[in-house]
Design an enzyme around this catalytic site. Structure first.
Site, short mmCIF file in Angstrom:
data_model
loop_
_atom_site.label_atom_id
_atom_site.label_comp_id
_atom_site.label_asym_id
_atom_site.label_seq_id
_atom_site.Cartn_x
_atom_site.Cartn_y
_atom_site.Cartn_z
N HIS A 277 0.61 -1.16 -0.12
CA HIS A 277 0.00 0.19 0.22
C HIS A 277 0.95 1.26 -0.36
O HIS A 277 0.83 1.64 1.07
CB HIS A 277 -1.03 0.15 0.97
CG HIS A 277 -1.81 0.93 1.03
ND1 HIS A 277 -2.50 1.90 1.85
CD2 HIS A 277 -3.71 0.28 0.74
CE1 HIS A 277 -3.12 2.78 1.73
NE2 HIS A 277 -4.37 1.49 0.75
N ILE B 29 1.89 4.71 1.99
CA ILE B 29 0.61 5.74 2.66
C ILE B 29 -0.03 4.76 3.69
O ILE B 29 -0.38 3.08 3.39
CB ILE B 29 -0.12 6.29 1.55
CG1 ILE B 29 -0.91 5.39 0.86
CG2 ILE B 29 0.66 7.43 0.34
CD1 ILE B 29 -2.40 6.80 -0.63
N GLY C 227 -6.53 4.53 4.44
CA GLY C 227 -7.53 5.48 4.85
C GLY C 227 -8.25 4.80 6.26
O GLY C 227 -9.16 5.32 7.38
N VAL C 228 -8.61 3.60 6.18
CA VAL C 228 -9.61 2.49 6.82
C VAL C 228 -8.53 2.71 8.01
O VAL C 228 -9.31 2.84 9.61
CB VAL C 228 -9.41 1.32 6.79
CG1 VAL C 228 -8.40 0.81 6.42
CG2 VAL C 228 -10.95 0.41 7.13
#
Length: 157
Positions: free
Chosen positions: A38, A44, A47-48
């Site tokens: 990722h 990065i 988002g989860v």
């Protein structure tokens, strides 16, 4: 931050029960297998996981507001927005505030910042219930000590 165990909060920086707010910090690891996929060449924070960090921050606020008598469980995430990248090694400042509580539910507004810049935000709903098992309460007490939960705040009226 211990990604392997979903422990995403390192320390409580500020807890204000009168204002119903909390600020915590979390250091994103420099290296972790999650960044291998990722994304290759551009690692990065997913988002989860940023959303989970906001939920955990909000959860500590709710635990404080109930004076460790009730446990919040994630019920819904609304308006979650990723506004910028979070990279390995970043220091997160995560803020949460109580928006509404009642009838066994609570709603918080939370934000993740890096270097003062907004990276993520969400409105989060929790079901808030008595601790369902004594072992969970013991675990939460141990975690509170580890992240510097200000127990003196619970005696404030």
């Amino acid at each position: 931050m211990d990604l392997d165990y979903f422990k995403l909060i390192d320390r409580i920086v500020d807890l204000n029960l009168d204002a119903k707010t909390i600020t915590v910090e979390a250091q994103v690891p420099e290296k972790h297998t999650i960044f291998e996929g990722h994304f290759p060449g551009h690692p990065i924070m997913p988002g989860v996981l940023l959303t989970e960090a906001m939920a955990q921050t909000s959860g500590w606020l709710l635990i404080a507001l109930t004076k460790f008598e009730r446990m919040p469980f994630l019920a819904a995430i609304k308006e979650a927005k990723m506004r910028g990248f979070v990279s390995p090694g970043d220091l997160l400042s995560i803020e949460a505030s109580l928006v509404h509580e009642g009838s066994g539910y609570a709603i918080t507004a939370a934000k993740v910042r890096v270097g003062g810049k907004l990276r993520s935000e969400a409105t989060i709903t929790f079901g808030v219930v008595p601790f369902p098992h004594p072992d969970l309460r013991v675990h939460m007490d141990a975690m509170a000590a580890k992240i510097g939960f200000p127990l003196q705040a619970l005696t404030h009226d």
